[in-house]
Design an enzyme around this catalytic site. Sequence first.
Site, short mmCIF file in Angstrom:
data_model
loop_
_atom_site.label_atom_id
_atom_site.label_comp_id
_atom_site.label_asym_id
_atom_site.label_seq_id
_atom_site.Cartn_x
_atom_site.Cartn_y
_atom_site.Cartn_z
N SER A 1 18.29 -36.26 39.05
CA SER A 1 17.23 -35.24 38.89
C SER A 1 18.13 -33.84 39.38
O SER A 1 18.87 -33.83 40.24
CB SER A 1 16.10 -35.46 39.90
N GLN B 1 21.96 -41.93 44.17
CA GLN B 1 21.73 -41.53 42.86
C GLN B 1 21.77 -39.99 42.92
O GLN B 1 20.86 -39.27 43.28
CB GLN B 1 20.64 -41.88 41.95
N GLU C 1 16.26 -49.18 37.79
CA GLU C 1 15.25 -48.05 38.60
C GLU C 1 13.85 -48.53 38.58
O GLU C 1 13.13 -48.88 39.53
CB GLU C 1 15.59 -46.62 38.39
N SER D 1 8.45 -40.68 36.31
CA SER D 1 6.91 -40.35 36.41
C SER D 1 5.90 -41.59 35.72
O SER D 1 6.43 -42.13 34.75
CB SER D 1 6.39 -38.92 36.23
N GLU E 1 3.60 -40.53 33.92
CA GLU E 1 3.33 -40.21 32.50
C GLU E 1 4.60 -40.67 31.66
O GLU E 1 4.23 -41.03 30.65
CB GLU E 1 3.36 -38.66 32.69
C1 LIG Z 1 10.16 -41.37 46.24
C2 LIG Z 1 11.25 -40.68 45.42
C3 LIG Z 1 12.36 -41.08 45.15
C4 LIG Z 1 13.35 -40.33 44.30
N1 LIG Z 1 14.68 -40.61 44.23
C5 LIG Z 1 15.64 -39.84 43.74
C6 LIG Z 1 16.78 -40.12 43.66
O1 LIG Z 1 17.13 -40.90 44.50
N2 LIG Z 1 17.67 -39.53 42.78
C7 LIG Z 1 17.44 -38.57 41.98
O2 LIG Z 1 18.03 -38.14 41.37
N3 LIG Z 1 15.77 -38.39 41.83
C8 LIG Z 1 14.94 -38.89 42.49
N4 LIG Z 1 13.60 -38.97 42.76
C9 LIG Z 1 13.00 -37.65 41.65
C10 LIG Z 1 12.62 -38.33 40.53
O3 LIG Z 1 13.39 -38.93 39.62
C11 LIG Z 1 11.70 -37.20 39.77
O4 LIG Z 1 10.67 -36.49 40.65
C12 LIG Z 1 10.82 -37.63 38.64
O5 LIG Z 1 12.06 -38.01 37.51
C13 LIG Z 1 10.16 -36.67 37.95
O6 LIG Z 1 10.74 -35.38 37.75
P1 LIG Z 1 10.38 -33.95 38.39
O7 LIG Z 1 9.88 -34.31 40.04
O8 LIG Z 1 11.57 -32.81 38.38
O9 LIG Z 1 9.14 -33.57 37.58
P2 LIG Z 1 8.95 -32.98 36.16
O10 LIG Z 1 10.02 -33.64 35.18
O11 LIG Z 1 9.33 -31.52 36.25
O12 LIG Z 1 7.65 -33.37 35.82
C14 LIG Z 1 6.50 -32.61 36.30
C15 LIG Z 1 5.06 -33.43 35.84
O13 LIG Z 1 5.08 -32.98 34.37
C16 LIG Z 1 5.02 -34.36 33.56
N5 LIG Z 1 5.80 -34.62 32.37
C17 LIG Z 1 7.10 -34.00 32.24
N6 LIG Z 1 7.35 -34.51 31.10
C18 LIG Z 1 6.46 -35.34 30.57
C19 LIG Z 1 6.05 -35.73 29.21
N7 LIG Z 1 7.29 -35.67 28.25
N8 LIG Z 1 5.19 -36.39 28.86
C20 LIG Z 1 4.01 -36.13 29.89
N9 LIG Z 1 4.13 -35.73 31.08
C21 LIG Z 1 5.37 -35.24 31.22
C22 LIG Z 1 5.64 -35.42 34.78
O14 LIG Z 1 4.87 -36.68 34.55
C23 LIG Z 1 5.24 -34.82 36.23
O15 LIG Z 1 3.92 -35.08 36.35
C24 LIG Z 1 13.01 -39.44 43.34
C25 LIG Z 1 11.40 -39.04 43.29
C26 LIG Z 1 10.69 -39.71 44.41
C27 LIG Z 1 9.11 -39.00 44.58
#
Ligand SMILES: Cc1cc2nc3c(=O)[nH]c(=O)nc-3n(C[C@H](O)[C@H](O)[C@H](O)COP(=O)(O)OP(=O)(O)OC[C@H]3O[C@@H](n4cnc5c(N)ncnc54)[C@H](O)[C@@H]3O)c2cc1C
Length: 414
Positions: free
Chosen positions: A134, A131, A249, A380, A382
């Site tokens: 992100s 995928q 997912e 996440s 949240e």
């Molecule tokens: C083990 C693992 C596998 C993954 N595999 C993939 C993959 O294969 N492909 C891919 O594309 N991505 C992948 N990801 C990425 C994953 O989808 C993102 O980490 C996730 O969507 C959160 O995005 P971010 O890390 O950019 O955090 P952000 O979106 O920047 O968020 C940061 C923090 O703010 C909080 N937050 C953000 N918006 C809100 C809201 N509206 N309300 C309340 N809280 C909020 C979040 O909960 C988080 O704690 C993976 C992540 C992990 C840990």
Amino acid sequence: MTVTDVIEDVEAFRLRARAWLADNMPKLDPDAVPPAPGDDDEEWVKTRELQKKLYAGGFAGICFPKEYGGLGLSPAHQEAFSQESEPYQMPLLLNVPTFSICAPTILDMGSEQQKRDRISAAIRGDEILVQFLSEPSGGSDLAGLITRAEKDGDTWVINGAKTWSTCAYAADWALCLARTDSDAPKHRGLTMFLIPTKAEGIDMRRITQVNGSTEFCEEFFDNVVVPADAVVGEVNDGWAVASRQLFHERTAVGGGSPYVSGRGTGRLSTPPSDLAEIARAFGRNEDEAVRELVGESRAQHVVQDQLIRRVSQGIESGVMPGPAASIMRLFHAETQWMLDDHAITIAGSGGVTGKDNQSLAAQLSVNYLMRQGSSLGGGSTEMSRNIISERLLGMPREYAADRDVPFREVKRGR
Ligand SMILES: Cc1cc2nc3c(=O)[nH]c(=O)nc-3n(C[C@H](O)[C@H](O)[C@H](O)COP(=O)(O)OP(=O)(O)OC[C@H]3O[C@@H](n4cnc5c(N)ncnc54)[C@H](O)[C@@H]3O)c2cc1C
């Protein structure tokens, strides 16, 4: 219905699988040495070989339709096969995201050609899917992504960056969401593409995690050209495809996907997770407070198993709506956190010895640092709570200043 369409009874299938597994699949090796961090290509070669064996034996793609290379059987058949396969090496690395997220999304939303080509190649063990969702600017607000695809004659040209793509270095194809109309509000100007991970113009780099793993990748797209038939679903309707993908997912991460074959993560280096064993290793198995922690975590796992069964059956039968997958996803993170927290509590001061040695205490301390991953992967914790409150409990929607605003007018950054 013809005679050949008669579906094999689950118990007959189980017995046939049991005999075939014993004759064909290698037994798990308790003394297997994990590959050095960042150098797990051997595991991928092995994974492809194991999948090819399953396919040759007629036990691959159990819940996928026959016309795309699967067996067209039920989740009960899959469950029976997974139970029987526990003592054997299985291509578990293919479970997430290839079989439980990407292939079902293509099955639900892809063109006939995409289904015939990609799903059957994955089932044969020839291709791996990942995928590209992100982005460095954030993953929770997926619809706010800025990687763009511009039409150029019969082709699309993609520019931008993706990150956190699990195991992309080992993959062949990726589902990649990009913006195709910046004049439309953010959810309405997106398109999903199915692109080769080795396409010209993709610069892929590996990211080192705190446990030394380099399975995450980031990709930079510099004028990556893909054909018109790379579009999955409709142009500018990529949010519908992404929503389906996120559903698969959450179901997969929550533990309820019918497309997962076998049990466990597939990593030889799977971290220790049996709290009773951990308590014994630290000589604390007679400590009443420790026994309570072991019991609490065990109870949480039993509840999780029941919850997965109830919610996945509820969604499958239509009694529960798709967003209920977020319940499984949320509970998975809570269960994982409890396990890692209790493990470090049991290890006591031994659990803060740092990550530079192979002792059990050191492994537990790294697990503790890694536990954040379970509340981010698959969307996440949240965001799961937001979905449960808004779409299952009917609570008011979160305020969004960018709703219905053309994307190019949305303020971004600081
Ligand atoms: C083990 C693992 C596998 C993954 N595999 C993939 C993959 O294969 N492909 C891919 O594309 N991505 C992948 N990801 C990425 C994953 O989808 C993102 O980490 C996730 O969507 C959160 O995005 P971010 O890390 O950019 O955090 P952000 O979106 O920047 O968020 C940061 C923090 O703010 C909080 N937050 C953000 N918006 C809100 C809201 N509206 N309300 C309340 N809280 C909020 C979040 O909960 C988080 O704690 C993976 C992540 C992990 C840990």
